[in-house]
Scaffold this motif. Structure first.
Motif, short mmCIF file in Angstrom:
data_model
loop_
_atom_site.label_atom_id
_atom_site.label_comp_id
_atom_site.label_asym_id
_atom_site.label_seq_id
_atom_site.Cartn_x
_atom_site.Cartn_y
_atom_site.Cartn_z
N ALA A 140 41.61 37.10 48.54
CA ALA A 140 40.58 36.47 47.72
C ALA A 140 40.85 36.58 46.21
N PRO A 141 41.19 37.76 45.66
CA PRO A 141 41.41 37.83 44.20
C PRO A 141 42.50 36.88 43.73
N GLN A 142 43.65 36.87 44.44
CA GLN A 142 44.73 36.00 44.02
C GLN A 142 44.36 34.53 44.16
N THR A 143 43.72 34.17 45.29
CA THR A 143 43.35 32.77 45.51
C THR A 143 42.31 32.31 44.50
N LEU A 144 41.34 33.17 44.19
CA LEU A 144 40.34 32.82 43.18
C LEU A 144 41.00 32.60 41.82
N GLY A 145 42.00 33.41 41.52
CA GLY A 145 42.74 33.21 40.27
C GLY A 145 43.43 31.86 40.24
N TRP A 146 44.04 31.46 41.34
CA TRP A 146 44.70 30.16 41.40
C TRP A 146 43.69 29.02 41.35
N ILE A 147 42.52 29.21 41.96
CA ILE A 147 41.47 28.18 41.90
C ILE A 147 40.99 27.99 40.46
N MET A 148 40.80 29.11 39.74
CA MET A 148 40.43 29.02 38.32
C MET A 148 41.50 28.28 37.52
N TRP A 275 44.52 46.74 40.34
CA TRP A 275 43.72 47.74 39.60
C TRP A 275 42.42 48.08 40.30
N GLY A 276 41.85 47.11 40.99
CA GLY A 276 40.50 47.28 41.52
C GLY A 276 39.48 46.70 40.57
N GLU A 277 38.29 46.44 41.11
CA GLU A 277 37.25 45.77 40.33
C GLU A 277 36.77 46.61 39.15
N ARG A 278 36.64 47.93 39.33
CA ARG A 278 36.10 48.76 38.26
C ARG A 278 36.98 48.70 37.02
N ARG A 279 38.27 48.94 37.16
CA ARG A 279 39.16 48.94 36.00
C ARG A 279 39.21 47.57 35.33
N ALA A 280 39.23 46.51 36.14
CA ALA A 280 39.29 45.16 35.58
C ALA A 280 38.04 44.86 34.75
N LYS A 326 32.90 38.79 41.66
CA LYS A 326 32.81 38.10 42.95
C LYS A 326 33.44 38.94 44.05
N THR A 327 34.65 39.45 43.80
CA THR A 327 35.34 40.18 44.86
C THR A 327 34.69 41.54 45.12
N TYR A 328 34.06 42.13 44.10
CA TYR A 328 33.29 43.36 44.33
C TYR A 328 32.18 43.09 45.34
N PHE A 329 31.45 42.00 45.15
CA PHE A 329 30.38 41.70 46.09
C PHE A 329 30.93 41.36 47.47
N GLN A 330 32.04 40.62 47.53
CA GLN A 330 32.63 40.28 48.83
C GLN A 330 32.95 41.54 49.63
N LYS A 331 33.39 42.60 48.93
CA LYS A 331 33.78 43.83 49.62
C LYS A 331 32.59 44.64 50.12
N ILE A 332 31.43 44.57 49.44
CA ILE A 332 30.30 45.40 49.83
C ILE A 332 29.29 44.66 50.70
N ALA A 333 29.43 43.33 50.83
CA ALA A 333 28.38 42.52 51.46
C ALA A 333 28.52 42.47 52.97
N ASP A 334 27.39 42.38 53.67
CA ASP A 334 27.40 41.96 55.06
C ASP A 334 27.80 40.49 55.09
N HIS A 392 37.18 52.07 45.66
CA HIS A 392 37.35 51.25 46.85
C HIS A 392 35.97 50.87 47.41
N PRO A 393 35.32 49.87 46.82
CA PRO A 393 33.98 49.48 47.29
C PRO A 393 34.02 48.89 48.70
N GLU A 394 33.00 49.20 49.47
CA GLU A 394 32.83 48.68 50.82
C GLU A 394 31.39 48.94 51.25
N PRO A 395 30.93 48.36 52.35
CA PRO A 395 29.57 48.65 52.81
C PRO A 395 29.38 50.15 52.99
N GLY A 396 28.34 50.70 52.38
CA GLY A 396 28.09 52.13 52.41
C GLY A 396 28.72 52.87 51.25
#
Length: 411
Positions: A140-148, A275-280, A326-334, A392-396
């Motif tokens: 997702a991160p790489q593809t979103l970058g290419w979409i942008m 890097w992960g979402e936090r550092r970015a 966006k990718t932070y939410f994708q990782k933690i969401a149901d 490393h965000p994820e559900p929980g």
């Protein structure tokens, strides 16, 4: 009834008819109308309707009302498929942009702005939901970058034409708006008839949800919406009001932003993946604090047009890192929460947008530097919130506090 194809069967389709190709095509079509509208807006309203800072603030308040009401998407997807709603919204954006110059008065501009904004915000809400449903998490991160980057590349063509031909051929606002808005509307019609309906394996919850464990995502969205308004409303307006930029000069800045986005958006996607979402996000917000303080310096210390132009480009580049949110939410969401939460998050993102432009428009008349100082404070608040994202965000494990809670019983 249109043909329905499940996502796991979509790979059997020709490349040009697959879900990711549809995402790229819509991503290229949307900014042709929206970015052209934005590039011409400040000159158009100042020349044709004699807007001042107060008027431009009210215009952007009206423009953001549909964003605040994006929660209505939840009701609409009970009756209309998300994919269809997104395409119809894209068409509305195109048509409204096409006829913008037909109404060169305060009332007319506000009305057309409202219509185009409904199309833009409902498209963006649905588009974000479809991206997170259709793109695998690992890519997702790489593809979103290419979409942008694809969106930037498509807009580049429009901006090059404006810069090279605005003065040479004496183009009018009406011609450019008709051409750009009409192109977006035509692409939307093509998308509707050329693609099947794609069925996600995870049925979406079609009701309002507000989950406690998404609180950090909601807070980051709120601050992002408040902070973005100051850039969208006042940074470009400053270039025209303070430095007297003409249409082709403002569009030239947009061109530089586009080229930078085309080159850097895929790089930013890789950075987020590595890097992960936090550092970015921390990197983005540190940069934005510096940029907004420097904007204020233009008014406090009389800094010149070259620095203002550089800051405008840097500002835009830092915002491109927002894909990490966006990718932070994708990782933690149901998986079933993506569509309703996209609508709720879009509404939260626009809470401040409804009142800030008009309110800050009055402050702008007194002290433009104070407006940018306030923006720096908002970016600093976002920075503090970003530090709460786990590695490393994820559900929980949505925030660093989740780790602390798990460690507590052992202490």
């Amino acid at each position: 009834m249109k043909h329905i194809v499940r996502l796991d069967n979509a790979q059997s389709l020709p490349l040009w008819r697959r879900p990711v190709t549809l995402l790229f095509l819509m991503a290229a079509a949307m900014p042709v109308a929206f970015s052209t509208w934005s590039a011409l807006l400040n000159n158009f309203v100042i020349e044709m309707a004699q807007f001042d800072g107060k008027d431009i603030g009210w215009l952007h308040t009206v423009r953001e009302i549909p964003g605040f009401l994006a929660i209505g998407v939840i009701a609409l997807i009970m009756f209309v498929r998300e994919q269809v709603l997104g395409i119809v919204s894209l068409a509305l954006l195109g048509v409204a942009t096409a006829i913008t110059a037909w109404f060169p008065s305060m009332g007319g501009i506000l009305t057309i702005t409202m219509l185009s904004s409904i199309g833009f915000h409902y498209y963006e809400t649905v588009n974000q939901s479809l991206q997170l449903q259709w793109l695998p998490k690992d890519r997702a991160p790489q593809t979103l970058g290419w979409i942008m980057a694809a969106g930037s590349a498509a807009t580049l063509v429009a901006y090059v034409l404006i810069v090279l031909s605005w003065e040479t051929f004496g183009l009018t606002y009406n011609f450019v708006y008709l051409l750009s808005g009409g192109a977006t509307a035509l692409v939307a019609v093509f998308c509707y008839f050329a693609y099947p309906q794609f069925e996600s394996p995870n049925p979406q919850v079609k009701k309002f949800i507000l989950r406690k464990r998404y609180w950090l995502y909601y807070a980051l969205q709120f601050m992002a919406g408040a902070r973005r308004q100051i850039f969208v409303v006042f940074a470009g307006f400053m270039m025209v009001e303070r430095f007297g930029f003409d249409v082709h000069e403002v569009t030239g800045l947009y061109l530089i932003n586009l080229v930078a986005n085309m080159i850097l958006a895929p790089v930013f996607g890789k950075i987020v993946a590595r890097w992960g979402e936090r550092r970015a996000l921390v990197f983005e917000y540190v940069g934005l604090v510096s940029v907004f303080l420097a904007y204020g310096g233009i008014y406090w210390f009389g800094w010149g047009v070259l620095l203002a132009s550089i800051l405008y480009v840097l500002d835009h580049m830092f915002f491109a890192l927002a894909l990490a949110l966006k990718t932070y939410f994708q990782k933690i969401a149901d998986p079933g929460d993506i569509a309703p939460t996209a609508a709720v998050a879009f509404t939260i993102n626009h809470i401040a947008a409804v009142f800030l432009p008009a309110l800050l428009g009055y402050l702008w008349l007194v002290s433009p530097g104070a407006v940018f100082l306030l923006a720096a404070g908002m970016a600093a608040t976002s920075l503090a919130l970003a530090c709460l994202i786990p590695r490393h965000p994820e559900p929980g494990n949505e925030t660093i506090f989740a780790r602390l809670r798990r460690a507590a019983p052992a202490e």
